[in-house]
Design an enzyme around this catalytic site. Structure first.
Site, PDB file in Angstrom:
ATOM      1  N   LYS A  11       0.891  -1.110   0.004  1.00  0.00           N
ATOM      2  CA  LYS A  11       0.030   0.086  -0.149  1.00  0.00           C
ATOM      3  C   LYS A  11       0.833   1.138   0.051  1.00  0.00           C
ATOM      4  CE  LYS A  11      -4.100  -2.118   2.222  1.00  0.00           C
ATOM      5  NZ  LYS A  11      -5.065  -2.140   3.225  1.00  0.00           N
ATOM      6  N   TYR A  51     -12.401  -1.812  -3.973  1.00  0.00           N
ATOM      7  CA  TYR A  51     -13.215  -1.760  -2.475  1.00  0.00           C
ATOM      8  C   TYR A  51     -14.540  -1.897  -2.531  1.00  0.00           C
ATOM      9  CZ  TYR A  51      -8.397  -2.080  -0.202  1.00  0.00           C
ATOM     10  OH  TYR A  51      -7.056  -2.392   0.376  1.00  0.00           O
ATOM     11  N   ASN A 114      -2.066   0.250   6.652  1.00  0.00           N
ATOM     12  CA  ASN A 114      -1.712  -0.840   7.219  1.00  0.00           C
ATOM     13  C   ASN A 114      -0.727  -1.795   6.419  1.00  0.00           C
ATOM     14  OD1 ASN A 114      -3.757  -1.729   5.931  1.00  0.00           O
ATOM     15  ND2 ASN A 114      -4.939  -2.773   7.031  1.00  0.00           N
ATOM     16  N   HIS A 117      -2.311  -5.471   1.636  1.00  0.00           N
ATOM     17  CA  HIS A 117      -3.590  -5.867   1.447  1.00  0.00           C
ATOM     18  C   HIS A 117      -3.470  -7.596   0.776  1.00  0.00           C
ATOM     19  CE1 HIS A 117      -7.676  -7.271  -0.343  1.00  0.00           C
ATOM     20  NE2 HIS A 117      -7.203  -7.478  -1.437  1.00  0.00           N
ATOM     21  N   GLU A 128      -9.562 -10.845  -7.759  1.00  0.00           N
ATOM     22  CA  GLU A 128      -8.811  -9.724  -7.405  1.00  0.00           C
ATOM     23  C   GLU A 128      -7.499  -9.783  -8.448  1.00  0.00           C
ATOM     24  OE1 GLU A 128     -10.099  -8.966  -2.981  1.00  0.00           O
ATOM     25  OE2 GLU A 128      -8.060  -9.564  -3.101  1.00  0.00           O
TER      26      GLU A 128
HETATM   27  P1  GDP Z   1      -8.204  -6.691   5.779  1.00  0.00           P
HETATM   28  O1  GDP Z   1      -8.802  -7.671   4.981  1.00  0.00           O
HETATM   29  O2  GDP Z   1      -7.337  -6.977   6.939  1.00  0.00           O
HETATM   30  O3  GDP Z   1      -7.093  -5.693   5.015  1.00  0.00           O
HETATM   31  O4  GDP Z   1      -9.479  -5.834   6.417  1.00  0.00           O
HETATM   32  P2  GDP Z   1     -10.909  -5.236   5.640  1.00  0.00           P
HETATM   33  O5  GDP Z   1     -11.133  -6.256   4.530  1.00  0.00           O
HETATM   34  O6  GDP Z   1     -11.686  -5.236   6.923  1.00  0.00           O
HETATM   35  O7  GDP Z   1     -10.648  -3.729   5.490  1.00  0.00           O
HETATM   36  C1  GDP Z   1      -9.896  -3.329   3.990  1.00  0.00           C
HETATM   37  C2  GDP Z   1      -8.942  -2.184   4.486  1.00  0.00           C
HETATM   38  O8  GDP Z   1      -9.847  -1.001   4.935  1.00  0.00           O
HETATM   39  C3  GDP Z   1      -8.087  -2.261   5.460  1.00  0.00           C
HETATM   40  O9  GDP Z   1      -6.921  -3.171   5.219  1.00  0.00           O
HETATM   41  C4  GDP Z   1      -7.873  -0.970   6.105  1.00  0.00           C
HETATM   42  O10 GDP Z   1      -6.746  -0.341   5.221  1.00  0.00           O
HETATM   43  C5  GDP Z   1      -9.219  -0.343   5.794  1.00  0.00           C
HETATM   44  N1  GDP Z   1      -9.817  -0.255   7.128  1.00  0.00           N
HETATM   45  C6  GDP Z   1     -10.403  -1.471   7.808  1.00  0.00           C
HETATM   46  N2  GDP Z   1     -10.921  -0.975   8.918  1.00  0.00           N
HETATM   47  C7  GDP Z   1     -10.834   0.407   8.950  1.00  0.00           C
HETATM   48  C8  GDP Z   1     -11.283   1.429   9.884  1.00  0.00           C
HETATM   49  O11 GDP Z   1     -12.096   0.893  11.004  1.00  0.00           O
HETATM   50  N3  GDP Z   1     -11.027   2.637   9.461  1.00  0.00           N
HETATM   51  C9  GDP Z   1     -10.220   2.913   8.664  1.00  0.00           C
HETATM   52  N4  GDP Z   1      -9.912   4.301   8.349  1.00  0.00           N
HETATM   53  N5  GDP Z   1      -9.646   2.078   7.728  1.00  0.00           N
HETATM   54  C10 GDP Z   1     -10.125   0.717   7.915  1.00  0.00           C
HETATM   55 MG    MG Z   2     -10.168  -7.389   3.402  1.00  0.00          MG
END
Ligand code: GDP
Ligand code: MG
Length: 140
Positions: A11, A51, A114, A117, A128
Site C-alpha cells: 500500500k 473496494y 496498514n 492487502h 482480485e
Molecule cells: P483486511 O482484509 O485485513 O485488509 O481488512 P478489511 O477487508 O476489513 O478492510 C479493508 C481495508 O480497509 C483495511 O486493510 C484498512 O486499510 C481499511 N480499514 C479497515 N477498517 C478500517 C477502519 O475502521 N477505519 C479506517 N479508516 N480504515 C479501515
Molecule cells: Mg479484506
C-alpha cells in the site's frame, strides 16, 4: 496442501517509506513466490471498484483516498495454501492487534495505513487477480 495463488497490494504508506523490498522479503520468507508484480498509481475508479465490497462502510471514502494517495505494488503470490499463508504473515487488520513478526505489526502505521492487502478467500483471490492482471503477465 495444494499450491494456490493469492493477490497482494503493497500500500501507499509502504511505498512512501521505501519498504517495497522489505515487505516482499517477508512475503518470500513466509513461503510465497512473487509470480507477477507491477507498480501502479491507482485511479479513484480503480480503488473504488476494487473496494466496492466496503462501499457501505464508514471508512470507504477515506480508504479510496488513501489507496490513491501514492503508488502501490500489486502482486500475484503463489505458494502452498497461499491465501491463508499470506493472511498469517500479514497479521490483523489493526496493527495494534497484530502478532509479533507479522508485516502489519512490523510496519503498519494505523488501521487504515496498514502496509498490505491480501485476499481473504480463493474465490476473491481470483476476482482480485483478474482485476489487475492478464494471465500472460503471470509467470510461475
Ligand atoms: P483486511 O482484509 O485485513 O485488509 O481488512 P478489511 O477487508 O476489513 O478492510 C479493508 C481495508 O480497509 C483495511 O486493510 C484498512 O486499510 C481499511 N480499514 C479497515 N477498517 C478500517 C477502519 O475502521 N477505519 C479506517 N479508516 N480504515 C479501515
Ligand atoms: Mg479484506
Amino acid at each position: 496442501m495444494a499450491v494456490t495463488r493469492t493477490f497482494s497490494i503493497i500500500k501507499p504508506d509502504a511505498t512512501r517509506r521505501n519498504l517495497t523490498g522489505a515487505v516482499t522479503k517477508m512475503l518470500e520468507d513466509a513461503g510465497l513466490r512473487v509470480v507477477a508484480s507491477k507498480r501502479i498509481h491507482m485511479t479513484e475508479d480503480q480503488a473504488g471498484g476494487f473496494y466496492e465490497v466496503h462501499k457501505e462502510r464508514p471508512f470507504y471514502g477515506e480508504l479510496v483516498e488513501f489507496m490513491t494517495s501514492g503508488p502501490v505494488v500489486v502482486q500475484v503470490l503463489e505458494g502452498e495454501d497461499a491465501v491463508k499463508r499470506n493472511r498469517d504473515v500479514m497479521g490483523a487488520t489493526n496493527p495494534a492487534d497484530a502478532e509479533e513478526g507479522t508485516i502489519r505489526k512490523t510496519y503498519a502505521e494505523s488501521i487504515e495505513a496498514n502496509t498490505v492487502h491480501g485476499s481473504d478467500s480463493d474465490e476473491n483471490a481470483k476476482i482480485e487477480i483478474d482485476f489487475f492482471f492478464n494471465e500472460d503477465e503471470i509467470v510461475g
